[in-house]
Design a protein around this motif. Structure first.
Motif, short mmCIF file in Angstrom:
data_model
loop_
_atom_site.label_atom_id
_atom_site.label_comp_id
_atom_site.label_asym_id
_atom_site.label_seq_id
_atom_site.Cartn_x
_atom_site.Cartn_y
_atom_site.Cartn_z
N SER A 2 -36.49 -17.92 5.26
CA SER A 2 -36.07 -17.66 6.64
C SER A 2 -36.97 -18.36 7.65
CB SER A 2 -36.06 -16.17 6.91
OG SER A 2 -37.35 -15.61 6.73
N HIS A 3 -38.20 -18.73 7.23
CA HIS A 3 -39.13 -19.32 8.19
C HIS A 3 -38.63 -20.68 8.70
CE1 HIS A 3 -42.84 -19.64 10.38
NE2 HIS A 3 -42.98 -20.86 9.93
N ASP A 4 -38.05 -21.49 7.83
CA ASP A 4 -37.55 -22.79 8.29
C ASP A 4 -36.37 -22.64 9.23
OD1 ASP A 4 -35.94 -21.97 6.19
OD2 ASP A 4 -35.67 -23.99 5.38
N LEU A 5 -35.55 -21.61 9.03
CA LEU A 5 -34.47 -21.34 9.98
C LEU A 5 -35.04 -20.91 11.32
CD1 LEU A 5 -31.65 -19.48 8.01
CD2 LEU A 5 -31.55 -21.72 9.10
N PHE A 6 -36.06 -20.05 11.28
CA PHE A 6 -36.74 -19.63 12.51
C PHE A 6 -37.28 -20.86 13.25
CE2 PHE A 6 -41.00 -18.80 14.31
CZ PHE A 6 -40.62 -18.10 15.43
N GLU A 7 -37.97 -21.74 12.54
CA GLU A 7 -38.53 -22.93 13.18
C GLU A 7 -37.44 -23.82 13.78
OE1 GLU A 7 -40.92 -24.65 10.08
OE2 GLU A 7 -42.69 -23.51 10.70
N ALA A 8 -36.33 -23.96 13.09
CA ALA A 8 -35.22 -24.77 13.62
C ALA A 8 -34.63 -24.13 14.87
CB ALA A 8 -34.15 -24.97 12.55
N ALA A 9 -34.53 -22.80 14.87
CA ALA A 9 -34.00 -22.09 16.05
C ALA A 9 -34.95 -22.24 17.24
CB ALA A 9 -33.77 -20.62 15.72
N VAL A 10 -36.25 -22.15 16.99
CA VAL A 10 -37.24 -22.32 18.07
C VAL A 10 -37.17 -23.74 18.62
CG1 VAL A 10 -39.71 -22.41 18.58
CG2 VAL A 10 -38.78 -20.48 17.31
N ALA A 11 -37.08 -24.72 17.74
CA ALA A 11 -36.98 -26.11 18.19
C ALA A 11 -35.73 -26.31 19.04
CB ALA A 11 -36.98 -27.06 16.99
N ALA A 12 -34.61 -25.72 18.63
CA ALA A 12 -33.38 -25.82 19.40
C ALA A 12 -33.52 -25.14 20.75
CB ALA A 12 -32.21 -25.21 18.61
N MET A 13 -34.17 -23.97 20.77
CA MET A 13 -34.35 -23.21 22.01
C MET A 13 -35.05 -24.05 23.07
SD MET A 13 -36.18 -19.50 22.53
CE MET A 13 -37.76 -20.09 21.94
#
Length: 130
Positions: A2-13
């Motif tokens: 889940s951490h890589d999904l979190f990082e991708a979501a933060v980058a998108a944000m």
């Protein structure tokens, strides 16, 4: 996982266009084959006619060829444990299974993990329209 999904979501944000609400949101989803699609919220002057981060991520996902979604992460800069809005819950449910993991995040990481079925227990199913 889940951490890589979190990082991708933060980058998108970080790309959010939220001049009216000042409420940037990011979302990311992973397909069964490991691809990650992300998106941010985008507001327009005829507020609230913009679109949510989950909608943007789903657009990328469709353009990328789709596939079975195995995980979704949503994060907001100013909200602990953000959840998708009602419309995005239905949009996500169109492409995710009831057991797909939904990672609710704050700015430090995943705060809670639920399933799409728990988030939208009585969502519409396309099969009823046939």
């Amino acid at each position: 996982m889940s951490h890589d999904l979190f990082e991708a979501a933060v980058a998108a944000m970080k790309h959010a266009h939220a001049p009216y609400s000042k409420f940037p949101v990011g979302a990311a989803l992973r397909t069964e084959d490991g691809r990650i699609f992300s998106g941010c919220n985008i507001e327009v002057a005829s507020y609230p006619e913009g679109w949510c981060a989950e909608t943007t991520a789903l657009g990328q996902y469709i353009m990328g060829g789709g596939g079975r979604i195995t995980g979704i992460a949503v994060v907001a800069e100013r909200m602990h444990r953000i959840t998708p809005c009602g419309g995005c819950r239905q949009r996500l449910a169109e492409f995710a299974d009831a057991d797909t993991k939904l990672f609710l995040c704050d700015d430090t990481g995943v705060v809670e993990t639920v399933t799409m079925g728990e988030m939208l227990p009585y969502g519409f199913k396309g099969s009823i329209l046939k």
